[in-house]
Design an enzyme around this catalytic site. Sequence first.
Site, short mmCIF file in Angstrom:
data_model
loop_
_atom_site.label_atom_id
_atom_site.label_comp_id
_atom_site.label_asym_id
_atom_site.label_seq_id
_atom_site.Cartn_x
_atom_site.Cartn_y
_atom_site.Cartn_z
N ASP A 1 2.87 28.58 -95.19
CA ASP A 1 2.37 29.30 -96.36
C ASP A 1 0.99 29.87 -96.09
OD1 ASP A 1 4.60 28.39 -98.14
OD2 ASP A 1 3.68 26.44 -97.79
N LYS B 1 -1.72 27.56 -94.41
CA LYS B 1 -1.37 26.27 -94.97
C LYS B 1 -0.09 25.73 -94.32
CE LYS B 1 -1.65 25.38 -99.29
NZ LYS B 1 -2.66 24.30 -99.17
N ASP B 2 -0.03 24.41 -94.18
CA ASP B 2 1.18 23.69 -93.77
C ASP B 2 1.63 24.03 -92.35
OD1 ASP B 2 1.18 22.57 -96.32
OD2 ASP B 2 2.43 24.16 -97.13
N ASP C 1 13.31 27.97 -98.01
CA ASP C 1 11.88 27.84 -97.73
C ASP C 1 11.62 27.77 -96.23
OD1 ASP C 1 9.11 27.36 -98.75
OD2 ASP C 1 9.37 25.52 -97.60
N ASN D 1 4.42 32.33 -100.10
CA ASN D 1 5.41 31.35 -99.68
C ASN D 1 6.39 32.02 -98.72
OD1 ASN D 1 6.30 28.44 -100.52
ND2 ASN D 1 8.21 29.61 -100.38
#
Length: 221
Positions: free
Chosen positions: A136, A148-149, A132, A114
Site C-alpha cells: 500500500d 506501507k506493508d 488485495d 490500496n
Amino acid sequence: MTRYWEPGTTIEWVYEGTGRHAELPNVRPMTVVRDDAGGLVAWLAPGTPLLKPVLADGRETRYAGPVGMFTEKRVLKLDVWRGTGILKASPSGKPWSVWYFWGSDGAFRGWYVNLEREHVRDPAGRRTSTVDHVLDLWINPDRSIEWKDEDELEGAVAAGRFTPAEAERIVADAHAAIRDVEAWAAPFSEEWQTWVAPADWRVPAAPTTHQPTLVAEELHS
C-alpha cells in the site's frame, strides 16, 4: 455494455479469499456515490456491519506476523466498521483503489492507495470483487508519499501467497500509482476530500452471502 449503479445503491465491495483461505472473503457493504466509465466511488459508513477473515482466536491477521498472516488458520468474523467512514474510489483499468480518510474532527488526513487486482463487477449481484495485493501507499495532504506493508509483501512471497515475479509486478503497479499521484490524475484531482455523505443515507445491512464461522460479540449501529 457495462451496467452502472445509481448513486445511493447498496453494493458489496469484496476482497476475495485466495489459496488456503479461498472461502474466506472480506465483504464490505457500501453505498454508491458515483459510478461511470471513469470508475466507481463508494462510501463505507461508520457502524457498517461487515465480514472479514481473522485468526482462529479472533485476532486480526496482522498479529500472526508478516508470514503467519498468510499461513495461519482463519475464520470469518461478523464485525462492524469502527471509526470514521472511508470513501473509496476504484478507477477504471487501474490495479489499485484510492481511499479517503478523515479524522474524528472531520479534518482530511490523507489518501490511502490500496494495491489490488482490477475489479470484476457483478451488476446483478450488486458486487464488485478484487484481490488485495498487500502493498500500500499513504499520501499525505501535502502530497508526500510513504510506502506501507513492504514487510507483509515479503512475507506473502515467503508464504507462497505470491511468486517473486508477481511481487515485482505489484511493486511496479505501486510505482505506476505514484506517477499518477505526481501527475495529480483522477481520482486525486477530483477533490473528493471535500465530499460529505448525505444525512439521509442509512447504514447498510450485514452481508448475507456468506455464513460466518465466528461472530463478533456485539454489533453497534
